[in-house]
Design an enzyme around this catalytic site. Structure first.
Site, PDB file in Angstrom:
ATOM      1  N   GLY A  69       0.813  -1.215   0.000  1.00 61.01           N
ATOM      2  CA  GLY A  69       0.000   0.000   0.000  1.00 61.01           C
ATOM      3  C   GLY A  69       0.845   1.264   0.000  1.00 61.01           C
ATOM      4  N   THR A  70       1.948   1.249   0.734  1.00 60.69           N
ATOM      5  CA  THR A  70       2.785   2.443   0.841  1.00 60.69           C
ATOM      6  C   THR A  70       3.356   2.810  -0.528  1.00 60.69           C
ATOM      7  OG1 THR A  70       3.334   1.899   3.117  1.00 60.69           O
ATOM      8  CG2 THR A  70       4.844   3.395   1.979  1.00 60.69           C
ATOM      9  N   ASN A 144      -8.228   3.477   8.535  1.00 57.67           N
ATOM     10  CA  ASN A 144      -7.552   2.397   9.255  1.00 57.67           C
ATOM     11  C   ASN A 144      -7.792   2.445  10.756  1.00 57.67           C
ATOM     12  OD1 ASN A 144      -5.885   4.702   8.247  1.00 57.67           O
ATOM     13  ND2 ASN A 144      -4.513   4.061   9.858  1.00 57.67           N
ATOM     14  N   GLN A 172      -7.646  -0.555   3.427  1.00 59.83           N
ATOM     15  CA  GLN A 172      -8.421  -1.127   4.536  1.00 59.83           C
ATOM     16  C   GLN A 172      -9.799  -1.619   4.095  1.00 59.83           C
ATOM     17  OE1 GLN A 172      -7.409  -2.021   7.426  1.00 59.83           O
ATOM     18  NE2 GLN A 172      -5.468  -0.924   7.601  1.00 59.83           N
ATOM     19  N   SER A 192      -3.401  -3.493  -0.802  1.00 54.89           N
ATOM     20  CA  SER A 192      -2.301  -4.166  -0.123  1.00 54.89           C
ATOM     21  C   SER A 192      -2.711  -5.605   0.175  1.00 54.89           C
ATOM     22  CB  SER A 192      -1.978  -3.432   1.177  1.00 54.89           C
ATOM     23  OG  SER A 192      -0.961  -4.105   1.873  1.00 54.89           O
ATOM     24  N   HIS A 194      -1.325  -7.763   2.610  1.00 55.08           N
ATOM     25  CA  HIS A 194      -1.243  -8.332   3.969  1.00 55.08           C
ATOM     26  C   HIS A 194      -2.393  -7.926   4.879  1.00 55.08           C
ATOM     27  CE1 HIS A 194       0.583  -4.941   6.483  1.00 55.08           C
ATOM     28  NE2 HIS A 194       0.675  -4.454   5.259  1.00 55.08           N
ATOM     29  N   THR A 230      12.575  -7.151 -10.673  1.00 56.60           N
ATOM     30  CA  THR A 230      12.090  -8.534 -10.764  1.00 56.60           C
ATOM     31  C   THR A 230      10.963  -8.741  -9.756  1.00 56.60           C
ATOM     32  OG1 THR A 230      14.272  -9.239 -11.447  1.00 56.60           O
ATOM     33  CG2 THR A 230      12.797 -10.963 -10.625  1.00 56.60           C
ATOM     34  N   CYS A 317       4.197   8.069  19.216  1.00 59.46           N
ATOM     35  CA  CYS A 317       5.322   8.626  19.975  1.00 59.46           C
ATOM     36  C   CYS A 317       5.882   9.830  19.237  1.00 59.46           C
ATOM     37  CB  CYS A 317       6.426   7.586  20.069  1.00 59.46           C
ATOM     38  SG  CYS A 317       6.439   6.784  21.651  1.00 59.46           S
TER      39      CYS A 317
HETATM   40  N1  PLP Z   1      -3.013   2.745   3.674  1.00 63.16           N
HETATM   41  C1  PLP Z   1      -3.697   2.388   4.768  1.00 63.16           C
HETATM   42  C2  PLP Z   1      -5.048   2.961   4.985  1.00 63.16           C
HETATM   43  C3  PLP Z   1      -3.147   1.498   5.675  1.00 63.16           C
HETATM   44  O1  PLP Z   1      -3.841   1.155   6.766  1.00 63.16           O
HETATM   45  C4  PLP Z   1      -1.854   0.971   5.422  1.00 63.16           C
HETATM   46  C5  PLP Z   1      -1.214   0.054   6.385  1.00 63.16           C
HETATM   47  O2  PLP Z   1      -1.491   0.052   7.557  1.00 63.16           O
HETATM   48  C6  PLP Z   1      -1.175   1.367   4.264  1.00 63.16           C
HETATM   49  C7  PLP Z   1      -1.786   2.256   3.408  1.00 63.16           C
HETATM   50  C8  PLP Z   1       0.189   0.855   3.941  1.00 63.16           C
HETATM   51  O3  PLP Z   1       0.127  -0.423   3.398  1.00 63.16           O
HETATM   52  P1  PLP Z   1       1.428  -1.384   3.407  1.00 63.16           P
HETATM   53  O4  PLP Z   1       1.625  -1.833   4.818  1.00 63.16           O
HETATM   54  O5  PLP Z   1       1.066  -2.491   2.480  1.00 63.16           O
HETATM   55  O6  PLP Z   1       2.568  -0.570   2.895  1.00 63.16           O
END
Ligand code: PLP
Length: 369
Positions: A69-70, A144, A172, A192, A194, A230, A317
């Protein structure tokens, strides 16, 4: 352990692991190789692309596999032209807010779209935004922390009608509520693996045909030249399998999760002063975020951890102490209550017994805090 943090990550489904294993052992070929050993692996990636595309109702050729996702969010924002105008909602994940701030430092204009008390972007906010003529707008599909689901369709319609490119972070929402790339009409969507019982380090960006993607990684022809490197074959195969399972099991999963969430909320409501954030809003079936006045969320999290219960707190934090969740602050929640926020995100292996055990422990710990 009682694991109540599925919005952070989910365990891998056994069926997903089984689908992945051959691609970590026997089928180790490079998918770009032209001989048979490579072609078998290429064909597994093609199947995974079909499975992911089917889950979100998107054309195959518009799915780019990424590391999660990032990366998808960063890749989406990278389409902004130099010194362009970007707008993001006030409740985005850091993988949107931080690249957005970086783009601002580099000379782009950044507008933050306010949300109401339930964490929803209002149609009025969208109308105001349109007057500012942004090039790109990013609004997440489901949050999230609170689990609040945006009413995105009317916002997307208005933005599109004004030739504004729209991205949504559906990380999410995926696997918890129906998601249709085609029907929603966004230009870009991040996913994403996971969060849907697939492996970590894998995700996808969906993009509308004709949109000019500005690759973050260059140097290979993979993923139509839009994401060089790759492929993480086993993870992509796992993501595909997880997507296939999420599609066939979606209705049952959300029914099961909602039943547990309802039970949990009924018990939480008996704790004096406890607030469930955005309780009345349309939320993901697995997510509850709450605060108890005078109780520090981080302390409570640590005490629950000692009882082998894993939850998440909303605060983060920072030098000089803890800062409350920016999402709750954007919703107008008082800072003290926001600092005490605890998020429960349920998953498919959770049971009623676990919910009741959690409630017992929470009551005991909250009152001795
Ligand atoms: N976007 C949202 C709303 C998320 O909750 C998260 C992960 O917690 C991400 C993006 C990032 O996804 P990833 O962990 O696959 O990089």
């Amino acid at each position: 352990m009682i694991y109540f943090d599925h919005n952070a990550t989910t365990p891998i489904d056994d069926r997903v692991l089984e689908a992945m294993l051959p691609f970590l052992t026997s089928f180790y070929g490079n998918p770009s190789s032209l001989y048979r050993h490579g072609r078998i692996v290429r064909s597994a990636i093609d199947t995974a692309r079909e499975q992911v595309a089917a889950l979100v109702d998107a054309p195959l050729s518009q799915v780019i596999f990424t590391s999660g996702g990032t990366e998808s969010n960063n890749l989406a924002l990278a389409i902004l032209p130099a010194q362009g105008r970007l707008a993001i909602s006030a409740i985005e994940h850091p993988s949107i807010t931080e690249p957005a701030l970086r783009l601002k430092q580099l000379g782009s204009t950044l507008n933050i779209i306010n949300v109401d008390g339930n964490g929803l972007v209002t149609e009025t906010a969208i109308e105001d935004l349109i007057n500012k003529k942004p090039d790109l707008v990013s609004i997440m599909m489901a949050n999230n922390e609170t689990g609040v689901i945006q009413n995105l369709a009317p916002c997307v319609q208005k933005l599109r009608a004004n030739n504004i490119i729209v991205h949504t972070d559906a990380v999410q929402a995926l696997g918890k509520i129906p998601v249709s790339f085609n029907r929603l009409g966004v230009h870009l969507m991040s996913l994403s693996s996971h969060k849907i019982y697939g492996p970590k380090g894998c995700g996808a960006l969906l993009f509308e045909k004709g949109l000019e993607i500005n690759p973050v990684f260059r140097g290979g022809g993979q993923e139509q030249g839009l994401r060089a490197g790759t492929e993480n074959v086993a993870a992509i195969v796992g993501f595909g399998k997880a997507a296939e399972l999420a599609k066939t099991e979606l209705t049952n999963r959300s029914k099961q999760l909602l039943a547990l969430r309802t039970l949990l909320e009924a018990h939480l409501a008996t704790i004096p002063g406890l607030t469930i954030f955005a309780r009345q809003a349309n939320r993901l079936p697995n997510t509850i975020q709450f605060g108890i006045p005078g109780i520090d969320g981080e302390m409570l999290l640590m005490k629950l951890d000692q009882k082998a219960i894993a939850v998440s707190s909303g605060s983060a934090c920072a030098s000089g102490g803890r800062i409350p969740s920016p999402i709750l602050i954007a919703m107008g929640v008082e800072a003290g209550l926001a600092k005490g926020a605890i998020r429960i995100s349920l998953g498919m292996a959770n049971t009623e017994i676990e919910v009741l055990e959690f409630i017992n422990q929470l009551k005991a710990l909250a009152y001795q805090a």
